[in-house]
Design a protein around this motif. Sequence first.
Motif, PDB file in Angstrom:
ATOM      1  N   UNK A   1      19.100 -32.905-109.216  1.00  0.00           N
ATOM      2  CA  UNK A   1      19.321 -32.219-107.931  1.00  0.00           C
ATOM      3  C   UNK A   1      18.075 -32.325-107.044  1.00  0.00           C
ATOM      4  N   UNK A   2      16.891 -32.185-107.643  1.00  0.00           N
ATOM      5  CA  UNK A   2      15.656 -32.261-106.845  1.00  0.00           C
ATOM      6  C   UNK A   2      15.542 -33.614-106.144  1.00  0.00           C
ATOM      7  N   UNK A   3      15.892 -34.693-106.846  1.00  0.00           N
ATOM      8  CA  UNK A   3      15.827 -36.023-106.234  1.00  0.00           C
ATOM      9  C   UNK A   3      16.870 -36.168-105.127  1.00  0.00           C
ATOM     10  N   UNK A   4      18.060 -35.641-105.399  1.00  0.00           N
ATOM     11  CA  UNK A   4      19.126 -35.725-104.396  1.00  0.00           C
ATOM     12  C   UNK A   4      18.747 -34.920-103.149  1.00  0.00           C
ATOM     13  N   UNK A   5      18.145 -33.746-103.361  1.00  0.00           N
ATOM     14  CA  UNK A   5      17.708 -32.936-102.215  1.00  0.00           C
ATOM     15  C   UNK A   5      16.636 -33.667-101.417  1.00  0.00           C
ATOM     16  N   UNK A   6      15.760 -34.345-102.128  1.00  0.00           N
ATOM     17  CA  UNK A   6      14.715 -35.118-101.445  1.00  0.00           C
ATOM     18  C   UNK A   6      15.321 -36.200-100.565  1.00  0.00           C
ATOM     19  N   UNK A   7      16.332 -36.887-101.071  1.00  0.00           N
ATOM     20  CA  UNK A   7      16.960 -37.957-100.290  1.00  0.00           C
ATOM     21  C   UNK A   7      17.702 -37.380 -99.092  1.00  0.00           C
ATOM     22  N   UNK A   8      18.333 -36.238 -99.309  1.00  0.00           N
ATOM     23  CA  UNK A   8      19.031 -35.566 -98.208  1.00  0.00           C
ATOM     24  C   UNK A   8      18.026 -35.162 -97.122  1.00  0.00           C
ATOM     25  N   UNK A   9      16.849 -34.722 -97.546  1.00  0.00           N
ATOM     26  CA  UNK A   9      15.816 -34.302 -96.590  1.00  0.00           C
ATOM     27  C   UNK A   9      15.360 -35.487 -95.730  1.00  0.00           C
ATOM     28  N   UNK A  10      15.321 -36.679 -96.325  1.00  0.00           N
ATOM     29  CA  UNK A  10      14.906 -37.872 -95.581  1.00  0.00           C
ATOM     30  C   UNK A  10      15.865 -38.158 -94.423  1.00  0.00           C
ATOM     31  N   UNK A  11      17.123 -37.805 -94.599  1.00  0.00           N
ATOM     32  CA  UNK A  11      18.139 -38.069 -93.555  1.00  0.00           C
ATOM     33  C   UNK A  11      17.889 -37.285 -92.261  1.00  0.00           C
ATOM     34  N   UNK A  12      17.184 -36.182 -92.367  1.00  0.00           N
ATOM     35  CA  UNK A  12      16.960 -35.349 -91.179  1.00  0.00           C
ATOM     36  C   UNK A  12      16.091 -36.072 -90.155  1.00  0.00           C
ATOM     37  N   UNK A  13      16.406 -35.921 -88.849  1.00  0.00           N
ATOM     38  CA  UNK A  13      15.558 -36.580 -87.848  1.00  0.00           C
ATOM     39  C   UNK A  13      14.126 -36.040 -87.856  1.00  0.00           C
ATOM     40  N   UNK A  14      13.176 -36.912 -87.533  1.00  0.00           N
ATOM     41  CA  UNK A  14      11.775 -36.494 -87.423  1.00  0.00           C
ATOM     42  C   UNK A  14      11.662 -35.537 -86.232  1.00  0.00           C
ATOM     43  N   UNK A  15      10.913 -34.470 -86.423  1.00  0.00           N
ATOM     44  CA  UNK A  15      10.784 -33.475 -85.360  1.00  0.00           C
ATOM     45  C   UNK A  15      11.656 -32.259 -85.617  1.00  0.00           C
ATOM     46  N   UNK A  16      12.621 -32.410 -86.535  1.00  0.00           N
ATOM     47  CA  UNK A  16      13.438 -31.241 -86.899  1.00  0.00           C
ATOM     48  C   UNK A  16      12.681 -30.431 -87.950  1.00  0.00           C
ATOM     49  N   UNK A  17      13.006 -29.163 -88.025  1.00  0.00           N
ATOM     50  CA  UNK A  17      12.331 -28.291 -88.981  1.00  0.00           C
ATOM     51  C   UNK A  17      13.350 -27.641 -89.895  1.00  0.00           C
ATOM     52  N   UNK A  18      12.913 -27.332 -91.103  1.00  0.00           N
ATOM     53  CA  UNK A  18      13.824 -26.645 -92.023  1.00  0.00           C
ATOM     54  C   UNK A  18      14.182 -25.280 -91.461  1.00  0.00           C
ATOM     55  N   UNK A  19      15.427 -24.847 -91.710  1.00  0.00           N
ATOM     56  CA  UNK A  19      15.889 -23.569 -91.144  1.00  0.00           C
ATOM     57  C   UNK A  19      15.165 -22.356 -91.762  1.00  0.00           C
ATOM     58  N   UNK A  20      14.644 -22.541 -92.972  1.00  0.00           N
ATOM     59  CA  UNK A  20      13.892 -21.451 -93.602  1.00  0.00           C
ATOM     60  C   UNK A  20      12.443 -21.514 -93.113  1.00  0.00           C
ATOM     61  N   UNK A  21      11.941 -20.444 -92.478  1.00  0.00           N
ATOM     62  CA  UNK A  21      10.598 -20.519 -91.878  1.00  0.00           C
ATOM     63  C   UNK A  21       9.497 -20.910 -92.877  1.00  0.00           C
TER      64      UNK A  21
ATOM     65  N   UNK B   1       9.750 -22.808 -95.492  1.00  0.00           N
ATOM     66  CA  UNK B   1       9.860 -24.247 -95.779  1.00  0.00           C
ATOM     67  C   UNK B   1       9.364 -25.054 -94.580  1.00  0.00           C
ATOM     68  N   UNK B   2       9.717 -24.599 -93.369  1.00  0.00           N
ATOM     69  CA  UNK B   2       9.282 -25.303 -92.152  1.00  0.00           C
ATOM     70  C   UNK B   2       7.758 -25.301 -92.059  1.00  0.00           C
ATOM     71  N   UNK B   3       7.142 -24.164 -92.365  1.00  0.00           N
ATOM     72  CA  UNK B   3       5.679 -24.068 -92.301  1.00  0.00           C
ATOM     73  C   UNK B   3       5.046 -24.990 -93.347  1.00  0.00           C
ATOM     74  N   UNK B   4       5.673 -25.060 -94.515  1.00  0.00           N
ATOM     75  CA  UNK B   4       5.115 -25.911 -95.568  1.00  0.00           C
ATOM     76  C   UNK B   4       5.263 -27.392 -95.214  1.00  0.00           C
ATOM     77  N   UNK B   5       6.331 -27.759 -94.529  1.00  0.00           N
ATOM     78  CA  UNK B   5       6.499 -29.151 -94.074  1.00  0.00           C
ATOM     79  C   UNK B   5       5.324 -29.550 -93.182  1.00  0.00           C
ATOM     80  N   UNK B   6       5.011 -28.689 -92.227  1.00  0.00           N
ATOM     81  CA  UNK B   6       3.939 -28.972 -91.277  1.00  0.00           C
ATOM     82  C   UNK B   6       2.583 -29.054 -91.994  1.00  0.00           C
ATOM     83  N   UNK B   7       2.363 -28.092 -92.898  1.00  0.00           N
ATOM     84  CA  UNK B   7       1.091 -28.065 -93.631  1.00  0.00           C
ATOM     85  C   UNK B   7       0.943 -29.328 -94.489  1.00  0.00           C
ATOM     86  N   UNK B   8       2.017 -29.702 -95.168  1.00  0.00           N
ATOM     87  CA  UNK B   8       1.929 -30.873 -96.049  1.00  0.00           C
ATOM     88  C   UNK B   8       1.732 -32.166 -95.260  1.00  0.00           C
ATOM     89  N   UNK B   9       2.317 -32.242 -94.058  1.00  0.00           N
ATOM     90  CA  UNK B   9       2.110 -33.429 -93.219  1.00  0.00           C
ATOM     91  C   UNK B   9       0.625 -33.562 -92.868  1.00  0.00           C
TER      92      UNK B   9
END
Lengths: 200, 288
Positions: B196-216, B218-226
């Motif tokens: 499931x973790x791998x499948x979720x990762x692939x699903x996450x790749x499908x999202x357009x760049x510039x979009x943020x996760x709906x959970x704040x 997770x969105x903050x962690x995306x920005x920090x990790x980038x």
Amino acid sequence: MRRDITLPVTESDAREWRVGDILFLTGTIFTARDEAHLLMMEKQESGEGIPFDPSTMALFHCGPVVSPEGDGWKVIAAGPTTSIRMEIFEDKYLEMFRPPIIIGKGGMADRTQAALESVGAVYTHYTGGAGALAAKRIEAVEGVEWLEELGMPEAAWFFKVADFGPLLVTMDSAGGNLYKDLEPTIAENVKSVLARIDAG
Amino acid sequence: MSSMMIGAALVAALKRAATVLPDDVVVALKAARQRETSDMGAAQLDAILENVNVAREGAIPMCQDTGIQTFFVKAGVNSPHLKELRSWIETAVIDATAAIPLRPNTVDPFSGKNPGDNSGRFMPFINWELVDGDDVEISVLPKGGGSENMSTLKMLPPGVGLKGIKKAVVEHIVSCQGKPCPPTIVGVGIGGGADIALKLGKKAVLRPIGSHHETPEAAAMEQEMLELVNATGVGPMGVGGATTCLAVHIEYAHRHPASLPLGILVQCWADRRASVRLKADGTAEVIA
């Protein structure tokens, strides 16, 4: 520095090029992946030889998409493939055929580096995935060897190119190696990034 | 009739994915070029952007590795077309392989044979998700071998927490160097289980760049990790520079208390994707 190069070149030309130089090639280059490397070396060792002189061209690690067109061929896309697969025999290949330039992606390792120094050649990195741009700079397919035996991606294709690049020299004949140069900086950066994570 | 229409739309989407890089990726690449301070890194980004133009203008594949065609289907439970959808998708891949052309990439692991048309056992792979309504949205993600080879699963001890996830992602991306053709898009799948973790990762790749996760969080962690991965200096194509990744996207599921699965999906700069919407009346259109 940018260097516009017309093939063929001499060993002493190639010995002048250094890590960080960006080459644009005009002339003939040929493709060879795993299978073509092995076949060429086998033919050379058996005394049969090969029907062209690699020392007058550049060696391109590439499995192109090629389409028949009229009596000839048209290149659809031809970006570089991962070069490290060829590390296991590239030193022997370089000694045998002496191409002055290797074009690939991702870099190679110590055996190839030593051979580059001994024959006077450079390894250049071509932008990964830039298959359409590469195809645009290929003016004509001059021929193909071993298409029947090896299939489209593994055959040796001969491309007439103009301003083919940017080819970034990442390994040179004087022992220069961009990947090794970058290692300490990146290791230092990673250390401070991991410390930031711990502190956060 | 409807299959003709959907068939043509699917082939058009496959062609679009192979030849036209989505706008959000182009914008991100241009921004990366503006920021780049390394001459060698900048030369890589210039070549990528020029390549993207050549591919779009000539309607030719942007990379010779046209990938394995993976589909994500959001199937409206009331759609009358669900029964035929699989065969329409399989046919479209075969037709598109000849028409565009795509490189035939599917190989039988036992015989080594390549059928020559991107078909095969479980190929193209289709991920199904049921949704309300009678529309069907079919997205294709053609993904090359170089970046897929750099994807990985880590079963972390839960005690390492979110910090452990961040470290594992940074260390993994650095270990990839130039091999996945950076600047990459990294899909981080957290939780669920190993698959499931791998499948979720692939699903996450499908999202357009510039979009943020709906959970704040997770969105903050995306920005920090980038910011963290880009501080490593691996750079475009691994030649050094300011942009190693264009985006980090997270998707997550609840996890077992004893497990912290982490799927790291690496996508090359050629973040190719396109979607088709199929209406109940059988008409279909390429929507992105």
